[in-house]
Write a protein that holds these residues in place. Structure first.
Motif, PDB file in Angstrom:
ATOM      1  N   GLN A   1       0.810  -1.216   0.000  1.00 59.78           N
ATOM      2  CA  GLN A   1       0.000   0.000   0.000  1.00 59.78           C
ATOM      3  C   GLN A   1       0.844   1.267   0.000  1.00 59.78           C
ATOM      4  O   GLN A   1       0.458   2.277  -0.579  1.00 59.78           O
ATOM      5  CB  GLN A   1      -0.937  -0.015   1.210  1.00 59.78           C
ATOM      6  CG  GLN A   1      -2.008  -1.091   1.130  1.00 59.78           C
ATOM      7  CD  GLN A   1      -2.958  -1.054   2.298  1.00 59.78           C
ATOM      8  OE1 GLN A   1      -3.420   0.006   2.717  1.00 59.78           O
ATOM      9  NE2 GLN A   1      -3.264  -2.218   2.867  1.00 59.78           N
ATOM     10  N   LYS A   2       1.996   1.227   0.639  1.00 61.73           N
ATOM     11  CA  LYS A   2       2.842   2.425   0.702  1.00 61.73           C
ATOM     12  C   LYS A   2       3.704   2.593  -0.546  1.00 61.73           C
ATOM     13  O   LYS A   2       3.863   3.712  -1.043  1.00 61.73           O
ATOM     14  CB  LYS A   2       3.744   2.371   1.944  1.00 61.73           C
ATOM     15  CG  LYS A   2       3.017   2.583   3.248  1.00 61.73           C
ATOM     16  CD  LYS A   2       3.976   2.860   4.401  1.00 61.73           C
ATOM     17  CE  LYS A   2       4.975   1.741   4.620  1.00 61.73           C
ATOM     18  NZ  LYS A   2       5.797   1.954   5.837  1.00 61.73           N
ATOM     19  N   ALA A   3       4.272   1.499  -1.038  1.00 59.18           N
ATOM     20  CA  ALA A   3       5.297   1.613  -2.073  1.00 59.18           C
ATOM     21  C   ALA A   3       4.817   1.286  -3.481  1.00 59.18           C
ATOM     22  O   ALA A   3       5.243   1.926  -4.444  1.00 59.18           O
ATOM     23  CB  ALA A   3       6.478   0.697  -1.713  1.00 59.18           C
ATOM     24  N   TYR A   4       3.958   0.288  -3.628  1.00 55.49           N
ATOM     25  CA  TYR A   4       3.680  -0.229  -4.964  1.00 55.49           C
ATOM     26  C   TYR A   4       2.341   0.205  -5.561  1.00 55.49           C
ATOM     27  O   TYR A   4       2.282   0.618  -6.720  1.00 55.49           O
ATOM     28  CB  TYR A   4       3.756  -1.766  -4.948  1.00 55.49           C
ATOM     29  CG  TYR A   4       5.148  -2.275  -4.659  1.00 55.49           C
ATOM     30  CD1 TYR A   4       6.149  -2.225  -5.627  1.00 55.49           C
ATOM     31  CD2 TYR A   4       5.463  -2.814  -3.413  1.00 55.49           C
ATOM     32  CE1 TYR A   4       7.429  -2.684  -5.365  1.00 55.49           C
ATOM     33  CE2 TYR A   4       6.736  -3.279  -3.140  1.00 55.49           C
ATOM     34  CZ  TYR A   4       7.716  -3.207  -4.116  1.00 55.49           C
ATOM     35  OH  TYR A   4       8.978  -3.660  -3.854  1.00 55.49           O
ATOM     36  N   LEU A   5       1.271   0.103  -4.802  1.00 60.39           N
ATOM     37  CA  LEU A   5      -0.047   0.395  -5.373  1.00 60.39           C
ATOM     38  C   LEU A   5      -0.160   1.831  -5.887  1.00 60.39           C
ATOM     39  O   LEU A   5      -0.711   2.046  -6.978  1.00 60.39           O
ATOM     40  CB  LEU A   5      -1.154   0.094  -4.362  1.00 60.39           C
ATOM     41  CG  LEU A   5      -1.244  -1.359  -3.860  1.00 60.39           C
ATOM     42  CD1 LEU A   5      -2.517  -1.567  -3.049  1.00 60.39           C
ATOM     43  CD2 LEU A   5      -1.158  -2.357  -4.999  1.00 60.39           C
ATOM     44  N   PRO A   6       0.348   2.837  -5.156  1.00 63.13           N
ATOM     45  CA  PRO A   6       0.254   4.199  -5.702  1.00 63.13           C
ATOM     46  C   PRO A   6       1.006   4.362  -7.022  1.00 63.13           C
ATOM     47  O   PRO A   6       0.566   5.116  -7.904  1.00 63.13           O
ATOM     48  CB  PRO A   6       0.882   5.063  -4.600  1.00 63.13           C
ATOM     49  CG  PRO A   6       0.727   4.262  -3.346  1.00 63.13           C
ATOM     50  CD  PRO A   6       0.899   2.839  -3.783  1.00 63.13           C
ATOM     51  N   LEU A   7       2.125   3.672  -7.176  1.00 63.42           N
ATOM     52  CA  LEU A   7       2.879   3.745  -8.428  1.00 63.42           C
ATOM     53  C   LEU A   7       2.139   3.049  -9.558  1.00 63.42           C
ATOM     54  O   LEU A   7       1.993   3.584 -10.657  1.00 63.42           O
ATOM     55  CB  LEU A   7       4.251   3.082  -8.247  1.00 63.42           C
ATOM     56  CG  LEU A   7       5.369   3.907  -7.637  1.00 63.42           C
ATOM     57  CD1 LEU A   7       6.587   3.025  -7.381  1.00 63.42           C
ATOM     58  CD2 LEU A   7       5.758   5.062  -8.552  1.00 63.42           C
ATOM     59  N   MET A   8       1.661   1.849  -9.289  1.00 65.55           N
ATOM     60  CA  MET A   8       1.023   1.057 -10.338  1.00 65.55           C
ATOM     61  C   MET A   8      -0.278   1.685 -10.805  1.00 65.55           C
ATOM     62  O   MET A   8      -0.662   1.557 -11.974  1.00 65.55           O
ATOM     63  CB  MET A   8       0.811  -0.362  -9.835  1.00 65.55           C
ATOM     64  CG  MET A   8       2.124  -1.103  -9.566  1.00 65.55           C
ATOM     65  SD  MET A   8       1.903  -2.728  -8.829  1.00 65.55           S
ATOM     66  CE  MET A   8       1.226  -3.646 -10.206  1.00 65.55           C
TER      67      MET A   8
ATOM     68  N   GLY B   1       8.743  12.281  -5.476  1.00 59.30           N
ATOM     69  CA  GLY B   1       7.900  11.562  -4.527  1.00 59.30           C
ATOM     70  C   GLY B   1       8.655  10.505  -3.753  1.00 59.30           C
ATOM     71  O   GLY B   1       9.779  10.117  -4.110  1.00 59.30           O
ATOM     72  N   MET B   2       8.029  10.008  -2.676  1.00 61.73           N
ATOM     73  CA  MET B   2       8.667   9.011  -1.819  1.00 61.73           C
ATOM     74  C   MET B   2       8.992   7.737  -2.586  1.00 61.73           C
ATOM     75  O   MET B   2      10.074   7.170  -2.439  1.00 61.73           O
ATOM     76  CB  MET B   2       7.761   8.698  -0.618  1.00 61.73           C
ATOM     77  CG  MET B   2       8.329   7.679   0.360  1.00 61.73           C
ATOM     78  SD  MET B   2       7.964   5.946  -0.059  1.00 61.73           S
ATOM     79  CE  MET B   2       6.210   5.869   0.314  1.00 61.73           C
TER      80      MET B   2
ATOM     81  N   PHE C   1      11.740   2.788  -5.648  1.00 58.63           N
ATOM     82  CA  PHE C   1      10.706   1.865  -6.102  1.00 58.63           C
ATOM     83  C   PHE C   1      10.301   2.108  -7.559  1.00 58.63           C
ATOM     84  O   PHE C   1      10.029   1.163  -8.301  1.00 58.63           O
ATOM     85  CB  PHE C   1       9.487   1.945  -5.183  1.00 58.63           C
ATOM     86  CG  PHE C   1       9.737   1.379  -3.815  1.00 58.63           C
ATOM     87  CD1 PHE C   1       9.719   0.017  -3.607  1.00 58.63           C
ATOM     88  CD2 PHE C   1      10.011   2.207  -2.745  1.00 58.63           C
ATOM     89  CE1 PHE C   1       9.957  -0.520  -2.340  1.00 58.63           C
ATOM     90  CE2 PHE C   1      10.258   1.697  -1.477  1.00 58.63           C
ATOM     91  CZ  PHE C   1      10.230   0.321  -1.277  1.00 58.63           C
ATOM     92  N   ALA C   2      10.258   3.362  -7.973  1.00 56.79           N
ATOM     93  CA  ALA C   2       9.847   3.659  -9.347  1.00 56.79           C
ATOM     94  C   ALA C   2      10.850   3.096 -10.354  1.00 56.79           C
ATOM     95  O   ALA C   2      10.468   2.452 -11.336  1.00 56.79           O
ATOM     96  CB  ALA C   2       9.700   5.169  -9.526  1.00 56.79           C
TER      97      ALA C   2
END
Length: 313
Positions: A13-20, A261-262, A268-269
């Protein structure tokens, strides 16, 4: 490209879903046994397809699977995906066992299916801009003289296996820039508190370069720092968003561009971008696989060393 995300906990929820959610050309499937969480996140990110287990995910015709579930579940999920011919991304550690990690990468090679280990610190933009991936030498061929990676936490000693595989593997892998770290080359210092591992430091040298990784989980504050030195030039990073370059007695401040962004600043990006390239190409570079296996075996050997030290009279 259609990607399944398995395990919808904190890291997802913190690292992957916002990017995807904002990644162009990406269709994805949310997978979790928790139906309420699955439905809530599908609504939040406007995802039309969900699944309750790995078999539903694979049946939906995905191009790749990303595993963010509890570490103990990784091995079975990875094996199922590889045997189905589907590329796999898995958060570090791949599994908390050096032998099992090597077996899984061997299976991936036999199946000719990519297995990608998610070490986000390999992709930190601030460091990679200036150190070129913690480069063994600079653009003029000047060798890296030293690299020290410290990752500390407050009031969090733990059993050696959890301490090392869940957390210390980050700085350990980050100094494994040549991909061949070996316990036989390491000078190890371990500090215990009431039977729990409180601090671990390793040190080794290769080709006149010194590498050090340090973790103190009884530190005064949670923080991470990185220091690298070349001839008459050195860098210090306090976290992943700011640092200093020191050369010719002049200190230059280093920062990321405004509005970074974080997920980008923590690598992660760039890691996701590399993972999607791996799916498209259908292969992982052999040197990357060797580094993955070596880092996990070094972690395994350090667990054995620390447990023996803890249990000695």
């Amino acid at each position: 490209m259609k990607i399944a995300s398995i395990g919808l906990g904190d890291i997802a929820q913190k690292a992957y879903l916002p990017l995807m959610a904002n990644w162009p050309g990406l269709e994805w499937v949310l997978c979790s046994r928790d139906s309420a969480k699955r439905a809530a996140l599908a609504t939040q990110y406007r995802v039309s397809e969900t699944a309750s287990d790995i078999h539903e995910c694979l049946a939906s015709g995905v191009d790749g699977v990303m595993i963010h579930s509890a570490t103990d579940s990784h091995a079975a999920l990875i094996r199922t995906c590889l045997q189905a011919g589907v590329p796999v991304f898995v958060d570090k550690p791949v599994t908390p066992s050096g032998a099992e990690v090597e077996a899984l990468f061997n299976l991936a090679e036999q199946q000719q299916i990519p297995l990608f280990a998610g070490f986000n610190r390999r992709y930190l933009p601030l460091l990679n801009t200036h150190l070129n991936g913690q480069r063994p030498e600079d653009e003029l061929g000047t060798p890296l003289l030293s690299l020290r990676w410290e990752k500390h936490r407050h009031a969090l000693p733990d059993a050696p296996r959890r301490f090392i595989f869940d957390d210390f593997i980050h700085p350990l892998d980050s100094i494994n820039v040549h991909g061949d770290i070996n316990i036989d080359d390491l000078d190890v210092f371990a500090q215990f508190s009431e039977g729990l591992l409180g601090r671990l430091d390793v040190r080794w040298h290769r080709d006149n370069s010194l590498f050090e990784a340090s973790m103190n989980r009884q530190y005064g504050v949670t923080k991470e720092t990185i220091a690298a030195a070349y001839r008459n030039e050195c860098y210090f990073f306090d976290g992943f968003t700011r640092g200093e370059r020191m050369q010719d007695n002049v200190t230059t401040q280093l920062t990321l561009p405004d509005w970074t962004g974080m997920q980008a600043s923590k690598g992660f990006a760039a890691m996701l971008s590399h993972w999607f390239e791996v799916i498209s190409e259908g292969r992982v570079d052999a040197a990357l696989t060797a580094r993955n296996v070596a880092s996990h075996w070094a972690a395994e050997d350090l667990v054995a060393y620390c447990e023996a030290l803890r249990d000695s009279p």
